[in-house]
Scaffold this motif. Structure first.
Motif, mmCIF file in Angstrom:
data_model
loop_
_atom_site.group_PDB
_atom_site.id
_atom_site.type_symbol
_atom_site.label_atom_id
_atom_site.label_comp_id
_atom_site.label_asym_id
_atom_site.label_seq_id
_atom_site.Cartn_x
_atom_site.Cartn_y
_atom_site.Cartn_z
ATOM 1 N N ASP A 145 -30.807 0.710 37.190
ATOM 2 C CA ASP A 145 -29.863 0.553 36.077
ATOM 3 C C ASP A 145 -30.442 1.133 34.790
ATOM 4 O O ASP A 145 -29.739 1.814 34.036
ATOM 5 C CB ASP A 145 -29.517 -0.924 35.869
ATOM 6 N N GLN A 146 -31.726 0.877 34.538
ATOM 7 C CA GLN A 146 -32.380 1.435 33.351
ATOM 8 C C GLN A 146 -32.419 2.955 33.416
ATOM 9 O O GLN A 146 -32.197 3.641 32.421
ATOM 10 C CB GLN A 146 -33.801 0.880 33.218
ATOM 11 N N LYS A 147 -32.689 3.498 34.606
ATOM 12 C CA LYS A 147 -32.749 4.944 34.788
ATOM 13 C C LYS A 147 -31.376 5.572 34.567
ATOM 14 O O LYS A 147 -31.261 6.620 33.934
ATOM 15 C CB LYS A 147 -33.271 5.245 36.184
ATOM 16 N N ILE A 148 -30.324 4.943 35.072
ATOM 17 C CA ILE A 148 -28.967 5.450 34.872
ATOM 18 C C ILE A 148 -28.635 5.494 33.385
ATOM 19 O O ILE A 148 -28.102 6.489 32.888
ATOM 20 C CB ILE A 148 -27.937 4.603 35.650
ATOM 21 N N ASP A 149 -28.958 4.411 32.670
ATOM 22 C CA ASP A 149 -28.721 4.395 31.222
ATOM 23 C C ASP A 149 -29.480 5.526 30.532
ATOM 24 O O ASP A 149 -28.949 6.201 29.649
ATOM 25 C CB ASP A 149 -29.135 3.052 30.620
ATOM 26 N N GLU A 150 -30.729 5.731 30.950
ATOM 27 C CA GLU A 150 -31.549 6.796 30.378
ATOM 28 C C GLU A 150 -30.939 8.171 30.660
ATOM 29 O O GLU A 150 -30.850 9.014 29.774
ATOM 30 C CB GLU A 150 -32.961 6.721 30.968
ATOM 31 N N TYR A 151 -30.496 8.402 31.897
ATOM 32 C CA TYR A 151 -29.885 9.685 32.255
ATOM 33 C C TYR A 151 -28.619 9.935 31.448
ATOM 34 O O TYR A 151 -28.372 11.039 30.974
ATOM 35 C CB TYR A 151 -29.543 9.730 33.749
ATOM 36 N N ILE A 152 -27.799 8.911 31.298
ATOM 37 C CA ILE A 152 -26.545 9.070 30.555
ATOM 38 C C ILE A 152 -26.827 9.347 29.081
ATOM 39 O O ILE A 152 -26.170 10.198 28.464
ATOM 40 C CB ILE A 152 -25.636 7.844 30.755
ATOM 41 N N ARG A 153 -27.818 8.648 28.513
ATOM 42 C CA ARG A 153 -28.199 8.910 27.117
ATOM 43 C C ARG A 153 -28.661 10.351 26.942
ATOM 44 O O ARG A 153 -28.245 11.046 26.006
ATOM 45 C CB ARG A 153 -29.322 7.956 26.698
ATOM 46 N N GLU A 154 -29.536 10.801 27.853
ATOM 47 C CA GLU A 154 -30.054 12.167 27.764
ATOM 48 C C GLU A 154 -28.938 13.197 27.935
ATOM 49 O O GLU A 154 -28.888 14.192 27.205
ATOM 50 C CB GLU A 154 -31.150 12.391 28.804
ATOM 51 N N ALA A 155 -28.046 12.954 28.885
ATOM 52 C CA ALA A 155 -26.934 13.887 29.098
ATOM 53 C C ALA A 155 -26.020 13.924 27.871
ATOM 54 O O ALA A 155 -25.533 14.992 27.488
ATOM 55 C CB ALA A 155 -26.148 13.487 30.341
ATOM 56 N N SER A 156 -25.808 12.782 27.238
ATOM 57 C CA SER A 156 -24.971 12.731 26.034
ATOM 58 C C SER A 156 -25.611 13.503 24.889
ATOM 59 O O SER A 156 -24.922 14.224 24.157
ATOM 60 C CB SER A 156 -24.737 11.277 25.607
ATOM 61 N N ILE A 157 -26.922 13.362 24.739
ATOM 62 C CA ILE A 157 -27.629 14.090 23.683
ATOM 63 C C ILE A 157 -27.530 15.594 23.917
ATOM 64 O O ILE A 157 -27.228 16.362 22.999
ATOM 65 C CB ILE A 157 -29.103 13.632 23.589
ATOM 66 N N VAL A 158 -27.744 16.007 25.162
ATOM 67 C CA VAL A 158 -27.638 17.435 25.497
ATOM 68 C C VAL A 158 -26.223 17.927 25.234
ATOM 69 O O VAL A 158 -26.021 19.014 24.665
ATOM 70 C CB VAL A 158 -28.051 17.687 26.963
ATOM 71 N N LEU A 159 -25.231 17.147 25.582
ATOM 72 C CA LEU A 159 -23.840 17.529 25.371
ATOM 73 C C LEU A 159 -23.541 17.694 23.883
ATOM 74 O O LEU A 159 -22.931 18.688 23.470
ATOM 75 C CB LEU A 159 -22.917 16.484 25.996
ATOM 76 N N VAL A 160 -23.979 16.752 23.066
ATOM 77 C CA VAL A 160 -23.721 16.825 21.625
ATOM 78 C C VAL A 160 -24.436 18.032 21.004
ATOM 79 O O VAL A 160 -23.835 18.790 20.225
ATOM 80 C CB VAL A 160 -24.149 15.507 20.929
ATOM 81 N N VAL A 161 -25.700 18.232 21.360
ATOM 82 C CA VAL A 161 -26.465 19.357 20.806
ATOM 83 C C VAL A 161 -25.841 20.688 21.233
ATOM 84 O O VAL A 161 -25.665 21.598 20.413
ATOM 85 C CB VAL A 161 -27.959 19.275 21.226
ATOM 86 N N CYS A 162 -25.483 20.801 22.493
ATOM 87 C CA CYS A 162 -24.883 22.049 22.986
ATOM 88 C C CYS A 162 -23.518 22.296 22.353
ATOM 89 O O CYS A 162 -23.180 23.447 22.050
ATOM 90 C CB CYS A 162 -24.784 22.033 24.504
ATOM 91 N N MET A 163 -22.744 21.255 22.149
ATOM 92 C CA MET A 163 -21.443 21.437 21.510
ATOM 93 C C MET A 163 -21.620 21.876 20.059
ATOM 94 O O MET A 163 -20.872 22.733 19.577
ATOM 95 C CB MET A 163 -20.610 20.151 21.590
ATOM 96 N N ALA A 164 -22.587 21.321 19.370
ATOM 97 C CA ALA A 164 -22.858 21.760 17.995
ATOM 98 C C ALA A 164 -23.258 23.235 17.982
ATOM 99 O O ALA A 164 -22.795 24.015 17.132
ATOM 100 C CB ALA A 164 -23.947 20.898 17.368
ATOM 101 N N LEU A 165 -24.106 23.631 18.926
ATOM 102 C CA LEU A 165 -24.504 25.029 19.039
ATOM 103 C C LEU A 165 -23.305 25.912 19.372
ATOM 104 O O LEU A 165 -23.156 27.012 18.822
ATOM 105 C CB LEU A 165 -25.596 25.177 20.105
ATOM 106 N N CYS A 166 -22.430 25.445 20.237
ATOM 107 C CA CYS A 166 -21.220 26.208 20.583
ATOM 108 C C CYS A 166 -20.328 26.409 19.360
ATOM 109 O O CYS A 166 -19.754 27.482 19.173
ATOM 110 C CB CYS A 166 -20.431 25.491 21.674
ATOM 111 N N ILE A 167 -20.194 25.375 18.543
ATOM 112 C CA ILE A 167 -19.374 25.497 17.332
ATOM 113 C C ILE A 167 -19.954 26.566 16.414
ATOM 114 O O ILE A 167 -19.234 27.443 15.928
ATOM 115 C CB ILE A 167 -19.265 24.135 16.604
ATOM 116 N N VAL A 168 -21.254 26.493 16.189
ATOM 117 C CA VAL A 168 -21.907 27.466 15.306
ATOM 118 C C VAL A 168 -21.733 28.880 15.861
ATOM 119 O O VAL A 168 -21.347 29.810 15.138
ATOM 120 C CB VAL A 168 -23.408 27.114 15.120
ATOM 121 N N LEU A 169 -22.009 29.057 17.140
ATOM 122 C CA LEU A 169 -21.889 30.395 17.754
ATOM 123 C C LEU A 169 -20.446 30.882 17.741
ATOM 124 O O LEU A 169 -20.198 32.074 17.470
ATOM 125 C CB LEU A 169 -22.457 30.384 19.173
ATOM 126 N N ALA A 170 -19.494 29.995 18.036
ATOM 127 C CA ALA A 170 -18.092 30.407 18.049
ATOM 128 C C ALA A 170 -17.644 30.869 16.656
ATOM 129 O O ALA A 170 -16.965 31.877 16.529
ATOM 130 C CB ALA A 170 -17.215 29.264 18.538
#
Length: 177
Positions: A145-170
């Protein structure tokens, strides 16, 4: 909405969908890998306990078998354990939480089973290629359960950072149009 804004929106939506799907696949694979590691860890623990219980089973000394099971205290995730004799009768019991009542299952074939909150494993104990008993281990899934929470947090951070980068590049790339 201007053509430029429409193009940026399409790019962002596409990037979001692709990143979300990729993140979901990575999280799913990591969960599968972690579950396999949990099974291997519990199986190794069962083998060690089984090997250390051979003499106790051979000499019908359930006190020594109980002391062997008591060493499971070092693993905070193992909640219950039982050594069964060759006839399938409980020989020695272990419970992490002494106050709670737990109904130990009947002996089953070698293998593991995931329930909602626990991983249960049965493994035979053999001496000189002769079956002399079975070890049962029950582990909670708090680490998973702790690992799942950690994976979801990390995936969310990657998603937010990549979306910010996509906005800038677009925005930068659309200036050329």
């Amino acid at each position: 909405m201007t053509l430029r804004n429409k193009l940026i929106s399409i790019q962002l939506l596409t990037a979001f969908v692709v990143l979300a799907m990729a993140s979901a696949v990575f999280v799913y694979n990591e969960i599968g890998t972690f579950r396999a590691l949990q099974i291997n860890k519990l199986s190794s623990t069962a083998q060690l306990i089984g090997k250390n219980s051979i003499s106790a089973l051979s000499f019908f000394d359930n006190q020594v078998a109980g002391e062997t099971l008591a060493t499971l205290r070092v693993d905070s995730h193992i909640t219950n354990a039982c050594i069964y004799d060759g006839d399938g009768a409980p020989f020695a019991l272990y419970g992490r939480d002494k106050e709670s009542v737990f109904s130990y299952p009947s002996v089953r074939e070698e293998g593991y089973d995931f329930s909602e909150n626990h991983l249960e494993l049965f493994q035979p104990i053999e001496f000189d290629e002769e079956f002399i008993g079975t070890i049962y281990l029950r582990s909670d899934l708090n680490a998973l359960d702790q690992k799942i929470d950690e994976y979801i947090r990390e995936a969310s951070i990657v998603l937010v950072v990549c979306m910010a980068l996509c906005i800038v590049l677009a925005v930068l790339f659309q200036k050329g149009i």
